[in-house]
Design a protein around this motif. Sequence first.
Motif, short mmCIF file in Angstrom:
data_model
loop_
_atom_site.label_atom_id
_atom_site.label_comp_id
_atom_site.label_asym_id
_atom_site.label_seq_id
_atom_site.Cartn_x
_atom_site.Cartn_y
_atom_site.Cartn_z
N THR A 44 0.85 -1.18 0.00
CA THR A 44 0.00 0.00 0.00
C THR A 44 0.89 1.24 0.00
O THR A 44 2.08 1.14 -0.26
CB THR A 44 -0.94 -0.01 1.23
N THR A 47 2.89 5.69 -3.19
CA THR A 47 3.62 5.32 -4.40
C THR A 47 2.82 4.31 -5.23
O THR A 47 2.81 4.36 -6.45
CB THR A 47 4.99 4.72 -4.03
N ASP A 75 1.09 -6.00 4.81
CA ASP A 75 0.94 -5.54 6.18
C ASP A 75 -0.45 -4.95 6.45
O ASP A 75 -1.22 -4.68 5.52
CB ASP A 75 2.02 -4.50 6.54
N HIS A 146 12.34 0.91 5.33
CA HIS A 146 11.57 -0.31 5.55
C HIS A 146 10.93 -0.83 4.26
O HIS A 146 10.61 -0.06 3.36
CB HIS A 146 10.50 -0.16 6.65
N LYS A 210 12.91 10.05 -1.72
CA LYS A 210 13.37 8.65 -1.58
C LYS A 210 14.80 8.46 -2.11
O LYS A 210 15.35 7.36 -2.04
CB LYS A 210 12.42 7.71 -2.34
C1 F6R Z 1 2.83 -0.44 2.86
C2 F6R Z 1 4.23 -0.73 2.96
C3 F6R Z 1 5.26 0.35 3.16
C4 F6R Z 1 5.20 1.43 2.06
C5 F6R Z 1 6.27 2.49 2.30
C6 F6R Z 1 6.23 3.59 1.26
O1 F6R Z 1 2.09 -1.62 2.61
O2 F6R Z 1 4.56 -1.85 2.88
O3 F6R Z 1 6.53 -0.26 3.18
O4 F6R Z 1 5.39 0.82 0.82
O5 F6R Z 1 6.11 3.04 3.57
O6 F6R Z 1 5.07 4.33 1.42
P1 F6R Z 1 4.74 5.54 0.44
O7 F6R Z 1 4.55 4.97 -0.90
O8 F6R Z 1 3.47 6.13 0.99
O9 F6R Z 1 5.90 6.47 0.50
#
Ligand code: F6R
Length: 269
Positions: A44, A47, A75, A146, A210
């Motif tokens: 989720t 992105t 998750d 993460h 990022k």
């Molecule tokens: C969510 C997940 C997280 C997101 C990460 C990036 O299921 O596994 O690892 O992929 O926090 O989040 P965004 O895309 O909102 O920057």
Amino acid sequence: MVPARLVTMEVIIQPNQEAAAALVARIVARELRSNPHLVLGLATGQTMECVYRHLVRLHQTEKLDFSLCRTFNLDEYVGLFPSDPNSYRHYMNHHLFRHVNVDPRNTYLPNGLAADLDEECRRYESAIKRFGGIDLQLLGIGKAGHIGFNEPLSALRSRTRVKALTPTTLKQNASTFGGEENMPRRAITMGVGTILECRRCILLATGASKANVISRAVEGPITSMISASALQLHARSTVIVDEDAAGNLVEKDYYRWIFANEPEWEEYR
Ligand code: F6R
């Protein structure tokens, strides 16, 4: 069997966020067409929203068929009802599931409301095994490195478990909750070890925010401080970034050459 020359982490740089997300969606579509029973791992976050928009469009315009596939999300927050707009079940329904022909019974997320959370984590691992493991896992990356909610110092062999969220993650995700104080402090997440067992991993990162963490994950040492760096151990992981997220990578020219010349990427160029 993965051909020997593919046992590597690959980096693909796309001009912008839209092109990067479109490429991820095309890879998913290709895998789904070659194996309608695909076990697809989902992520989720902001992105991924663009990827799901592309998948919905492929379903609508090219009849991309999800009817036989199963999905496992990385998750879910502890303590949120599926109807809560901040739950990942709600996110998935909203961005993907209700717009494509996936059977809702074939969509799995950890149950963050389970009375026994440890038992729920074991149950989730067993469900993944029961369906033969995850064929293709989509990943985002958090600002602290993460994947899933494998926060710094997550063991590289960790399995699905309850994880406390770090201040960086709380800050990163607080806006949709109307402030950190309203956010769950814990989530159930697949472990780094669980993710490393997926047959193929695609990590998508876009935007300048990022760039630092991507360079550490891709070109830095493997460390549990940046759980995404564990993908360097994976037999087939692909990191897809836009120019902004690629900003701090040292070997950009090399990555571009591979994407431009390797035959397996021909259909995606
Ligand atoms: C969510 C997940 C997280 C997101 C990460 C990036 O299921 O596994 O690892 O992929 O926090 O989040 P965004 O895309 O909102 O920057």
